[in-house]
Motif scaffolding. Structure first.
Motif, PDB file in Angstrom:
ATOM      1  N   ALA A  27       0.831  -1.201   0.000  1.00 56.35           N
ATOM      2  CA  ALA A  27       0.000   0.000   0.000  1.00 56.35           C
ATOM      3  C   ALA A  27       0.864   1.249   0.000  1.00 56.35           C
ATOM      4  N   LYS A  28       0.399   2.246  -0.743  1.00 55.15           N
ATOM      5  CA  LYS A  28       1.103   3.527  -0.794  1.00 55.15           C
ATOM      6  C   LYS A  28       0.166   4.598  -0.277  1.00 55.15           C
ATOM      7  N   GLY A  29       0.629   5.386   0.632  1.00 50.84           N
ATOM      8  CA  GLY A  29      -0.200   6.440   1.205  1.00 50.84           C
ATOM      9  C   GLY A  29      -0.810   5.993   2.521  1.00 50.84           C
ATOM     10  N   ARG A  30      -1.154   6.957   3.321  1.00 53.94           N
ATOM     11  CA  ARG A  30      -1.660   6.682   4.665  1.00 53.94           C
ATOM     12  C   ARG A  30      -2.996   5.940   4.636  1.00 53.94           C
ATOM     13  N   ILE A  31      -3.948   6.414   3.855  1.00 58.04           N
ATOM     14  CA  ILE A  31      -5.274   5.792   3.831  1.00 58.04           C
ATOM     15  C   ILE A  31      -5.191   4.371   3.292  1.00 58.04           C
ATOM     16  N   ALA A  32      -4.397   4.167   2.267  1.00 58.33           N
ATOM     17  CA  ALA A  32      -4.242   2.828   1.701  1.00 58.33           C
ATOM     18  C   ALA A  32      -3.613   1.870   2.706  1.00 58.33           C
ATOM     19  N   LYS A  33      -2.654   2.349   3.488  1.00 60.18           N
ATOM     20  CA  LYS A  33      -2.028   1.494   4.504  1.00 60.18           C
ATOM     21  C   LYS A  33      -3.001   1.139   5.614  1.00 60.18           C
TER      22      LYS A  33
END
Length: 110
Positions: A27-33
């Protein structure tokens, strides 16, 4: 607050099948993680329940519904995931089952 889902064995299998079709990219990005972290727990719940259901399943209880209890954040990210997975190739029954589950989640989250 918790969200309750009552699903049949076939609906559980439809969801678990979609989990195997999703990509395994990091995952890339805070929301995706955050979404991946939460969905990992949800995937584990569904796969565990599927195994329990398959072991106890007989011809006479094939239409029995099984209850899931999800936290609000788990239900939200599951709904988002199922909504995004609708374009993947799957059987008509699986598409209908996924749409039904999305509708149930949407009603309870509203």
């Amino acid at each position: 607050m918790k969200v309750k889902l009552k699903l049949t064995e076939k609906q559980i299998s439809a969801i678990v099948n979609t989990f195997s079709q999703s990509s395994r990219e990091p995952a890339k990005g805070r929301i995706a993680k955050v979404a991946k972290s939460v969905l990992d727990k949800v995937v584990l719940k569904f796969k565990t329940k599927q195994l329990q259901v398959q072991i106890s399943s007989t011809l006479f209880n094939s239409n029995e519904k099984f209850t899931f209890s999800l936290e609000l954040v788990e239900a939200h990210f599951l709904e988002q995931y199922l909504f995004s997975i609708q374009d993947f190739t799957m059987s008509e029954y699986d598409k209908n089952a996924i749409n039904q589950i999305i509708a149930i989640l949407n009603q309870q989250l509203a």
